[in-house]
Design a protein around this motif. Structure first.
Motif, short mmCIF file in Angstrom:
data_model
loop_
_atom_site.label_atom_id
_atom_site.label_comp_id
_atom_site.label_asym_id
_atom_site.label_seq_id
_atom_site.Cartn_x
_atom_site.Cartn_y
_atom_site.Cartn_z
N GLY A 69 0.80 -1.22 0.00
CA GLY A 69 0.00 0.00 0.00
C GLY A 69 0.83 1.27 0.00
N THR A 70 2.13 1.14 -0.32
CA THR A 70 3.01 2.32 -0.32
C THR A 70 3.74 2.42 -1.65
OG1 THR A 70 4.92 1.11 0.54
CG2 THR A 70 3.42 2.07 2.17
N THR A 71 4.22 3.62 -1.93
CA THR A 71 5.03 3.83 -3.12
C THR A 71 6.37 3.11 -3.00
OG1 THR A 71 4.01 6.00 -3.41
CG2 THR A 71 6.05 5.60 -4.60
N GLN A 72 6.92 3.10 -1.81
CA GLN A 72 8.20 2.42 -1.59
C GLN A 72 8.07 0.92 -1.89
OE1 GLN A 72 9.76 2.82 2.34
NE2 GLN A 72 11.77 2.00 1.78
N GLY A 73 6.97 0.31 -1.51
CA GLY A 73 6.74 -1.10 -1.81
C GLY A 73 6.64 -1.34 -3.31
N ALA A 74 6.01 -0.40 -4.01
CA ALA A 74 5.90 -0.53 -5.46
C ALA A 74 7.28 -0.40 -6.12
CB ALA A 74 4.95 0.53 -6.02
N LEU A 75 8.10 0.50 -5.62
CA LEU A 75 9.45 0.67 -6.19
C LEU A 75 10.32 -0.56 -5.95
CD1 LEU A 75 10.17 4.40 -5.25
CD2 LEU A 75 9.63 3.45 -7.51
N VAL A 76 10.24 -1.11 -4.74
CA VAL A 76 11.01 -2.32 -4.44
C VAL A 76 10.51 -3.48 -5.30
CG1 VAL A 76 11.50 -4.02 -2.65
CG2 VAL A 76 11.63 -1.59 -2.11
N GLY A 77 9.21 -3.61 -5.44
CA GLY A 77 8.64 -4.66 -6.29
C GLY A 77 9.05 -4.51 -7.73
N ALA A 78 9.10 -3.27 -8.22
CA ALA A 78 9.53 -3.03 -9.60
C ALA A 78 10.98 -3.42 -9.80
CB ALA A 78 9.32 -1.57 -9.96
N ALA A 79 11.83 -3.11 -8.83
CA ALA A 79 13.26 -3.45 -8.95
C ALA A 79 13.45 -4.96 -8.95
CB ALA A 79 14.04 -2.82 -7.81
N ILE A 80 12.80 -5.64 -8.02
CA ILE A 80 12.94 -7.09 -7.94
C ILE A 80 12.33 -7.76 -9.18
CG2 ILE A 80 12.22 -9.14 -6.65
CD1 ILE A 80 12.42 -7.38 -4.11
N GLY A 81 11.17 -7.31 -9.58
CA GLY A 81 10.52 -7.87 -10.76
C GLY A 81 11.29 -7.62 -12.03
N GLY A 82 11.90 -6.45 -12.15
CA GLY A 82 12.69 -6.14 -13.33
C GLY A 82 13.91 -7.03 -13.47
N VAL A 83 14.60 -7.25 -12.36
CA VAL A 83 15.78 -8.13 -12.39
C VAL A 83 15.37 -9.56 -12.70
CG1 VAL A 83 17.62 -9.11 -10.97
CG2 VAL A 83 17.16 -6.67 -10.89
N ALA A 84 14.33 -10.04 -12.03
CA ALA A 84 13.87 -11.41 -12.27
C ALA A 84 13.38 -11.58 -13.72
CB ALA A 84 12.75 -11.76 -11.30
N GLY A 85 12.66 -10.61 -14.23
CA GLY A 85 12.18 -10.69 -15.60
C GLY A 85 13.31 -10.66 -16.61
N ALA A 86 14.35 -9.87 -16.34
CA ALA A 86 15.49 -9.82 -17.24
C ALA A 86 16.22 -11.16 -17.26
CB ALA A 86 16.45 -8.71 -16.82
N LEU A 87 16.33 -11.80 -16.11
CA LEU A 87 16.98 -13.10 -16.05
C LEU A 87 16.20 -14.15 -16.84
CD1 LEU A 87 18.14 -13.21 -12.32
CD2 LEU A 87 19.57 -12.91 -14.35
N VAL A 88 14.89 -14.14 -16.68
CA VAL A 88 14.05 -15.09 -17.42
C VAL A 88 14.14 -14.80 -18.92
CG1 VAL A 88 11.66 -15.79 -17.83
CG2 VAL A 88 12.51 -15.54 -15.51
N GLY A 89 14.10 -13.54 -19.29
CA GLY A 89 14.22 -13.17 -20.70
C GLY A 89 15.56 -13.55 -21.29
N ARG A 90 16.61 -13.44 -20.50
CA ARG A 90 17.96 -13.80 -20.97
C ARG A 90 18.04 -15.28 -21.28
NH1 ARG A 90 21.90 -12.95 -24.00
NH2 ARG A 90 23.94 -13.46 -23.20
N VAL A 91 17.42 -16.09 -20.43
CA VAL A 91 17.40 -17.54 -20.67
C VAL A 91 16.61 -17.84 -21.95
CG1 VAL A 91 16.55 -19.74 -19.78
CG2 VAL A 91 17.73 -18.16 -18.27
N ALA A 92 15.51 -17.15 -22.15
CA ALA A 92 14.69 -17.37 -23.33
C ALA A 92 15.41 -16.96 -24.62
CB ALA A 92 13.37 -16.61 -23.22
N GLU A 93 16.31 -16.02 -24.52
CA GLU A 93 17.06 -15.55 -25.69
C GLU A 93 17.96 -16.64 -26.25
OE1 GLU A 93 19.45 -11.71 -26.21
OE2 GLU A 93 17.89 -11.21 -24.77
N ASN A 94 18.48 -17.48 -25.41
CA ASN A 94 19.40 -18.53 -25.84
C ASN A 94 18.68 -19.87 -25.99
OD1 ASN A 94 21.58 -16.79 -25.83
ND2 ASN A 94 21.99 -17.14 -23.68
N SER A 95 17.43 -19.85 -26.40
CA SER A 95 16.65 -21.07 -26.46
C SER A 95 17.05 -21.97 -27.63
CB SER A 95 15.17 -20.75 -26.54
OG SER A 95 14.89 -20.02 -27.71
N ASP A 96 17.87 -21.49 -28.57
CA ASP A 96 18.28 -22.34 -29.68
C ASP A 96 19.57 -23.10 -29.38
OD1 ASP A 96 19.83 -20.07 -29.71
OD2 ASP A 96 19.88 -19.89 -31.89
N ASP A 97 20.00 -23.08 -28.13
CA ASP A 97 21.18 -23.83 -27.71
C ASP A 97 20.75 -25.14 -27.08
OD1 ASP A 97 22.79 -21.79 -28.57
OD2 ASP A 97 23.13 -20.96 -26.57
#
Length: 87
Positions: A40-68
């Motif tokens: 219910g706070t802006t700080q919680g949203a910012l922390v969630g965005a940071a964690i979600g962004g890093v996790a999403g980038a990691l998942v996307g990076r794995v998907a990029e090399n799917s032809d290996d």
């Protein structure tokens, strides 16, 4: 109607990104929404965005090399190489 139009524009903008960028964007947006709702706070949203962004980038990076493919040589060592055509 404006919300649908905004979602279409965002979807088209993301379509031109690499899987890593798409994952980071979707992860950050999802994390911000979850963090904001959970705390219910802006700080919680910012922390969630940071964690979600890093996790999403990691998942996307794995998907990029799917032809290996993963292989093992005769000594049991694992290595990656491009998959054969049609695999």
């Amino acid at each position: 109607m404006k919300n649908i139009l905004a979602l279409v524009v965002v979807g088209l903008a993301i379509a031109g990104c690499t899987p890593t960028q798409q994952g980071a964007t979707i992860g950050a947006a999802s994390g911000a929404a979850i963090g904001g709702i959970a705390t219910g706070t802006t700080q919680g949203a910012l922390v969630g965005a940071a964690i979600g962004g890093v996790a999403g980038a990691l998942v996307g990076r794995v998907a990029e090399n799917s032809d290996d493919c993963y292989y093992r040589d005769r000594y049991g060592r694992r290595y990656t190489a491009r998959c054969p055509d049609g695999y």
